[in-house]
Enzyme design. Structure first.
Site, mmCIF file in Angstrom:
data_model
loop_
_atom_site.group_PDB
_atom_site.id
_atom_site.type_symbol
_atom_site.label_atom_id
_atom_site.label_comp_id
_atom_site.label_asym_id
_atom_site.label_seq_id
_atom_site.Cartn_x
_atom_site.Cartn_y
_atom_site.Cartn_z
ATOM 1 N N ASP A 66 0.831 -1.201 0.000
ATOM 2 C CA ASP A 66 0.000 0.000 0.000
ATOM 3 C C ASP A 66 0.862 1.246 0.000
ATOM 4 O OD1 ASP A 66 0.988 -0.416 2.555
ATOM 5 O OD2 ASP A 66 -0.952 -0.705 3.501
ATOM 6 N N ASP A 135 -7.427 -2.464 14.486
ATOM 7 C CA ASP A 135 -8.838 -2.664 14.107
ATOM 8 C C ASP A 135 -9.013 -3.867 13.175
ATOM 9 O OD1 ASP A 135 -7.694 -1.734 11.774
ATOM 10 O OD2 ASP A 135 -9.058 -0.032 11.494
ATOM 11 N N HIS A 137 -7.250 -4.466 10.374
ATOM 12 C CA HIS A 137 -6.994 -4.244 8.944
ATOM 13 C C HIS A 137 -5.715 -4.937 8.482
ATOM 14 C CE1 HIS A 137 -4.676 -0.386 10.073
ATOM 15 N NE2 HIS A 137 -3.835 -0.998 9.283
ATOM 16 N N GLU A 142 -9.574 -1.406 5.583
ATOM 17 C CA GLU A 142 -10.202 -1.110 6.872
ATOM 18 C C GLU A 142 -11.481 -1.935 7.046
ATOM 19 O OE1 GLU A 142 -8.594 0.396 8.969
ATOM 20 O OE2 GLU A 142 -7.792 2.336 8.367
HETATM 21 C C1 GLP Z 1 -0.340 0.119 8.730
HETATM 22 C C2 GLP Z 1 -0.089 -0.660 7.427
HETATM 23 C C3 GLP Z 1 -0.298 -2.129 7.630
HETATM 24 C C4 GLP Z 1 0.274 -2.544 8.960
HETATM 25 C C5 GLP Z 1 -0.521 -1.946 10.073
HETATM 26 C C6 GLP Z 1 0.056 -2.221 11.454
HETATM 27 O O1 GLP Z 1 -1.216 1.125 8.665
HETATM 28 N N1 GLP Z 1 -0.800 -0.204 6.296
HETATM 29 O O2 GLP Z 1 0.301 -2.845 6.552
HETATM 30 O O3 GLP Z 1 0.229 -3.943 9.106
HETATM 31 O O4 GLP Z 1 -0.768 -0.585 9.863
HETATM 32 O O5 GLP Z 1 1.173 -1.431 11.683
HETATM 33 P P1 GLP Z 1 2.225 -1.730 12.821
HETATM 34 O O6 GLP Z 1 2.994 -2.915 12.347
HETATM 35 O O7 GLP Z 1 3.090 -0.508 12.897
HETATM 36 O O8 GLP Z 1 1.471 -2.006 14.053
#
Ligand code: GLP
Length: 260
Positions: A66, A135, A137, A142
């Site tokens: 992304d 959440d 995702h 989302e």
């Molecule tokens: C982000 C990314 C995800 C990621 C998630 C968790 O927003 N788009 O790919 O898995 O949030 O992030 P973190 O690993 O910093 O908890």
């Protein structure tokens, strides 16, 4: 779905790096790269192995999950830039080896279609790394995302904006509200999915992903539909799993030739 409960994120990163090294040894492999704090330990371990000659990086290609829209390409929080620092530079990959959706494209809908087509044209992703949002995702899909979705524009959940503001000096208004993300349908086309989670803040999301119903309310629960998903979690992230004893026993009994 295989659930592997590890002592800590270093042990988890080691396991995941092993899987990537085995793929890379085959000569060419296509990785799916996630951003966020979760995969950092894996990227550190890959960098160590590349430095010491234990990882052959010559055949590695990768696609990002992304990207934010509207951020200059060299903005330190853009995912292209994060992956350049954490992976491309340290593994010595060429400029064309890692591709991501262009969040600055003038026509974002066409860019999303082009990106899906470029993943397909590569032969598809062999191994997709995933974190999980608090959440539930994956990528930036989302809650409410179609389980069949393709790469497209999404609006971030305010909870995700708040979580990610730490990459924008803690200022929520600096976090872009729109992103391009691989869809859940796109992600499910990778041949092997590895979802990682560390720490108790992810424990409820992990339990919903692994043991809850398959629902667009928890986008990560779609991974239950995939024939080869591995969930690697530390003790804290595993704390709400009802069947944790079963997962531990199953992994302990796994034949040594059968890897994740
Ligand atoms: C982000 C990314 C995800 C990621 C998630 C968790 O927003 N788009 O790919 O898995 O949030 O992030 P973190 O690993 O910093 O908890």
């Amino acid at each position: 779905m295989e659930v592997v409960i590890v002592e800590d994120r270093c042990a988890g990163a080691d396991l995941v790096a092993d899987a990537i090294c085995r793929l890379a040894m085959k000569g060419s492999c296509v990785l799916g790269l996630a951003t966020g704090s979760t995969p950092e330990a894996v990227y550190d371990e890959l960098a160590r192995r590349a430095f010491t000659g234990r990882l052959d990086t010559s055949g590695i290609k990768a696609f990002l999950l992304d990207e934010y829209t509207g951020l200059p390409a060299d903005h330190e929080a853009s995912f292209t830039e994060v992956i350049r620092r954490q992976v491309v530079e340290r593994l010595g990959l060429g400029p064309e080896a890692v591709l991501g959706p262009n969040g600055l494209a003038s026509d974002l809908e066409s860019e999303a279609k082009r990106y899906d087509a470029s993943i397909a044209a590569s032969g598809g992703v062999d191994l997709q790394l995933l974190g999980i949002g608090s959440d539930g995702h994956i990528g930036f899909n989302e809650p409410g995302s179609s389980l069949g979705s393709r790469t497209r524009i999404k609006t971030l959940n305010p909870a995700t904006v708040s979580d990610n503001s730490r990459f924008f000096e803690g200022v929520e208004s600096r976090v872009p509200k729109h992103v391009l993300t691989q869809g859940i349908g796109t992600i499910l086309e990778a041949r092997h999915l590895i979802l990682m989670a560390w720490g108790k803040a992810k424990a409820h999301a992990v339990a919903a992903c692994v043991e809850g119903p398959i629902t667009s309310m928890v986008p990560a629960s779609a991974l239950q539909l995939h024939p080869h998903t591995t969930v690697v979690v530390d003790e804290a992230a595993a704390q709400h799993l009802r069947l944790s004893d079963l997962y531990r026993a199953t992994y302990a009994a796994k034949p040594s030739w059968q890897r994740i």
